[in-house]
Design a protein around this motif. Structure first.
Motif: not given
Length: 338
Positions: A49-66
């Motif tokens: 939602q608008e104004g949220e600050m969300v941490g997007y986390i995971g180990e290397n290879g978890a799919g974050k960058s993709t």
């Protein structure tokens, strides 16, 4: 509340080709190639939602960058849908990029050999920012990030910390409604990290800037984000508040007692046996650490029993850190939502 990011059943697959051995194999490869399909992101769904600050986390290879590359329009999804600010990122790319800011810790959007302020002026033209808006907004950004002395320097002469502050200023030059941050504090010293965190909070409060933060530095998450999305092997394994993550997976609390004299372990167990306390010796002889369940009544009883029986020099209460909790989740292989 306005939905900024809408992700539904998002999937990304890559083909990994392999070569056959020998001359015959090479000849056959000219006509048909052996390959296997690698699933980098597996049908993930979430809303921000608008104004949220969300941490997007995971180990290397978890799919974050993709997944971040699909959200920013760099990659096209194999399946599923992404809507950001009501737009499809990879189909409406030119219009879309004017509504977002991106900071990748390992890549620069500033021109290497020209002065920082010249890069800012070029970006101002790219984003068609009016002169009046640019001056008012950037004066504030430059002052908040303390980069006034850096404006005349070529980017190549900046330290990592200086460059990252300038990158952040560049990303916010056009007042985007959404900011993607990928490892924005990697390799930075503590003071620079604190300055960047303080600035991001200010931007969030002032402009309701929505922030999606990918980082391995969980201190960034704790300082900025109330919500975390955790990935493992291409799937979301947790989406919820940071506080609930700590409550669900935190393994109790620790109370550190520093006594004025040596105390035997047997004495401590005899005094606290009814509270199911695990005692461990601290780094110094007079220090003992009690591991106990996260229950206010139990902790109060423990402290009361110890303080009424011994002279205490110091007491320190601590809970499991976010880093410890997340490490435990991955080590235990939990694959369900918390």
């Amino acid at each position: 509340m306005k939905t900024i990011i809408q992700v539904n059943d998002l999937r990304k697959e890559f083909k990994s080709y392999s070569s056959r051995s020998g001359l015959k194999g090479a000849f056959r490869d000219l006509f048909t190639r052996n390959y296997k399909v690698l699933e980098a992101v597996k049908d993930i769904s979430f809303q921000i939602q608008e104004g949220e600050m969300v941490g997007y986390i995971g180990e290397n290879g978890a799919g974050k960058s993709t997944s971040i590359k699909m959200l920013t329009g760099i990659l096209t999804p194999t399946r599923g849908s992404v809507l950001i600010n009501g737009m499809n990122p990879h189909k409406e790319r030119e219009k879309f990029v004017k509504t977002i800011g991106v900071v990748f810790g390992q890549r620069s959007q500033l021109w290497w050999d020209i002065a920082v302020q010249e890069s800012f002026r070029l970006l101002k033209k790219v984003y068609n920012v009016p002169d009046e808006d640019y001056k008012e907004h950037m004066d504030h950004v430059i002052e908040s990030l303390d980069i006034g002395d850096l404006l005349d320097k070529p980017v190549r002469k900046l330290s990592l910390g200086q460059r990252m502050r300038c990158e952040l200023a560049a990303a916010l030059l056009h007042k985007p409604s959404l900011l993607f941050l990928d490892e924005p504090t990697i390799g930075l010293d503590v003071l620079v990290k604190m300055k960047i965190r303080r600035f991001l909070k200010e931007m969030n409060e002032k402009y309701k800037t929505t922030i999606l933060l990918t980082t391995h530095d969980l201190a960034d998450i704790e300082a900025l984000c109330e919500r975390v999305i955790m990935l493992d092997e291409g799937r979301i394994i947790y989406d919820g508040s940071l506080q609930r993550l700590k409550s669900n997976w935190g393994e109790g609390k620790q109370v550190q007692f520093e006594f004025t004299r040596h105390v035997a372990e047997e004495e401590l167990y005899n005094l606290s046996h009814h509270l199911q306390v695990e005692w461990t010796q601290g780094e110094r002889e007079a220090v003992w650490i009690a591991s106990v369940e996260d229950d206010e009544q139990v902790i109060s009883q423990l402290i009361s029993s110890i303080v009424s029986s011994y002279q205490i020099r110091d007491i320190h209460l601590k809970e499991a850190s976010t880093e410890e909790i997340i490490r435990n989740i991955y080590e235990e292989g939990i694959k369900s939502h918390g």
